[in-house]
Design a protein around this motif. Sequence first.
Motif, short mmCIF file in Angstrom:
data_model
loop_
_atom_site.label_atom_id
_atom_site.label_comp_id
_atom_site.label_asym_id
_atom_site.label_seq_id
_atom_site.Cartn_x
_atom_site.Cartn_y
_atom_site.Cartn_z
N ASP A 1 0.84 -1.21 0.00
CA ASP A 1 0.00 0.00 0.00
C ASP A 1 0.87 1.25 0.00
OD1 ASP A 1 -2.39 -1.56 0.37
OD2 ASP A 1 -1.80 -1.80 2.48
N LYS B 1 1.86 2.93 -3.18
CA LYS B 1 0.83 3.40 -4.12
C LYS B 1 0.61 4.90 -4.00
CE LYS B 1 -1.71 -0.87 -4.63
NZ LYS B 1 -2.58 -1.68 -3.80
N GLU B 2 0.10 5.49 -5.07
CA GLU B 2 -0.13 6.94 -5.14
C GLU B 2 -1.07 7.45 -4.06
OE1 GLU B 2 1.15 9.39 -6.99
OE2 GLU B 2 2.57 7.81 -7.55
N ASP B 3 -2.11 6.65 -3.74
CA ASP B 3 -3.14 7.16 -2.81
C ASP B 3 -2.77 6.91 -1.34
OD1 ASP B 3 -3.40 4.44 -2.69
OD2 ASP B 3 -5.59 4.41 -2.91
N PHE B 4 -1.53 6.48 -1.06
CA PHE B 4 -1.17 6.11 0.32
C PHE B 4 -1.38 7.28 1.29
CE2 PHE B 4 1.95 6.00 3.81
CZ PHE B 4 1.44 4.92 4.51
N GLU B 5 -0.90 8.47 0.89
CA GLU B 5 -0.97 9.60 1.84
C GLU B 5 -2.42 9.92 2.17
OE1 GLU B 5 1.64 12.87 0.90
OE2 GLU B 5 0.56 14.18 2.32
N ASP B 6 -3.30 9.88 1.17
CA ASP B 6 -4.73 10.17 1.44
C ASP B 6 -5.31 9.13 2.38
OD1 ASP B 6 -4.57 12.24 -0.29
OD2 ASP B 6 -5.38 11.14 -2.02
N ARG B 7 -4.98 7.87 2.14
CA ARG B 7 -5.53 6.80 2.99
C ARG B 7 -5.00 6.89 4.42
NH1 ARG B 7 -4.52 1.23 0.60
NH2 ARG B 7 -5.73 0.61 2.42
N ARG C 1 -4.07 9.67 5.92
CA ARG C 1 -4.72 10.81 6.61
C ARG C 1 -6.15 10.45 7.01
NH1 ARG C 1 -1.19 14.54 6.96
NH2 ARG C 1 0.30 14.98 5.30
N GLU C 2 -6.84 9.71 6.13
CA GLU C 2 -8.22 9.29 6.47
C GLU C 2 -8.24 8.45 7.74
OE1 GLU C 2 -10.13 6.93 3.37
OE2 GLU C 2 -9.73 8.60 1.99
#
Length: 420
Positions: A146, A149-155, A157-158
Motif C-alpha cells: 500500500d 501506491k499513489e493514494d497512500f498519503e490520502d488513505r 490521513r483518512e
Amino acid sequence: MSTTTIIGSQWGDEGKGKIADLLSEDADWVVRFNGGPNAGHTVVDEEGEFKFHHLPSASLHEGCKVLLGPGMVINPVGLVEELDQLQAKRGLKPEIFIGSRAHVITPYHPVLEVLEKSKEEVGTTGRGIGPTYQDKAARSGFRFMDLVKEDFEDRFRERLDRLKGIWGDPESLTDLDTSEFLDAVARLRELLSGDRLVNSSTLINAAIDGEEKVIFEGAQGSLLDIDMGTYPFVTSSNPTIGGIGTGAGVSPTRVERRIGVVKAYTTRVGKGPMPTENNEELGEWLREKGGEYGATTGRPRRCGPLDLVGLKFTTKLNDFTEIALTKLDVLSGLDEIKVANGYRLDGDKITEFPPSSEDLARCEPTYMTLGGWEEEVTDAKNLEDLPTAARDYVNFVEAELDVPVSIVSVGKKRSETIVR
Ligand code: IMP
C-alpha cells in the motif's frame, strides 16, 4: 546445511545478534520474520559495536542479501535512519528486500501504545509494535504494497482522522507531526522501486530449492511469543519456529538447523512473571557484569539463574537441533552456580511451564547447585581451554536439554566464540 534459524529460547536478549552475525558470513540470504524495531541486536566486530533494530545482523556482511519478511512491522523513519547510519559509519549499503505484505508502523502507532497504557501495564518498548499488529488483526493496517501506491498519503490521513474521532481528539494525535514519516515513505518508495518489494514465499523457497544458504533470524524470545509466551506480558508476534511459516512464507519443515540461543543465566525486560528473578546481590552482579541494559530502551534488565523449566518448554516448542550457549564469561567469579530445575506451585512440585501467567507468578523455583569457577574464559578457543567447572556447566545444559551445544560464546566479540 543450507537453511538455519536462530531463535531466542528465553525472554529475548540472549545474544542472537552475535550468533546470527557469526553464521551469516557466507550466507546468501538472511531473513527476519517477526517483530520490528522493538528488537535490538548488537554486533561487535573489529570496527566496534553496531546496534540493529530492523535490519538483520548480517547486514554487516557484504554480498549477503537481507529480507525484512512479511511477518514484520516496519517503521519507515527508523529503517531509513538505520540504513543511513550503516552507510555513514561503515560505508555499507546492504542489498535489502521487503516482503510486500509487511505492515507499516506509522507515527500514530507509538501514540496509540501510550493511549492504551500498554507501556505502563505490559512494559512494552514504546515502538508502536502492539498497535501495528492490532491494526493488522483488525484489518485496518497498511502494508508495504500500500505504501508504494499513489493514494497512500490520502488513505493514511483518512485513517488518522478516524482515530482522532475514536480517541476524542487527544492532543497527541491532533498535533502529530507526519512530515518526517512522509519523507521517509518517499525515500523507501525510491529504494523499493524495481524488484525490491517481494513475495517472500516465492523468493525464499526458490533460494532454498537452488541450494542457496538461507538464515532466518528470530527477534525477541520464545517466552515472549504472543501465543505460547507469558501472556499478556508478551510481544505481539511469534518469535518461535512457527513464525517462519507465517512471517516469511516458508514452511518450518524446510529449516534444517534450528539453533536455540540460550543465555547462561536468565534475563527479562519489562513486566511479567520471571520465577528465577533475583533481587539480591546475585541479580545486581549479573546485571553489571553482563551489561544487562536494554539495547532498544536502555532499561535495566531483571536478572537471575538459569531456568530449566522454561528452557525445556521452549526447546520442545521449537524442536531445537542445536544450542548456542551465550555469555558464559559472565559467570566467571561465582563460587557456585544455582540452576532452577523445577517449580513449586501452591506447594506441589511441577516440572511443566504453566500456561497461565498468574500461576507462573506464584511458582517458587527449586534450585540445584553446580560448581563455579574463578578464571576468565574469554580467551578460550576450545572447550578444553575452559576450567573444568565451566565445561561441566556446558555439558550439564546439553544433557538437561538433550540437545548438543554447538556454539559457546565467551565474550562480546565475534572472535570470542567456541564452535564445536
Ligand atoms: P513490545 O514488543 O514493544 O510490544 O513489548 C512487549 C514485551 O516484549 C515487553 O516486555 C518488552 O520489554 C519485550 N520485548 C520486546 N522486544 C524485546 C527484545 O528485543 N528483547 C527483549 N525484550 C523485548
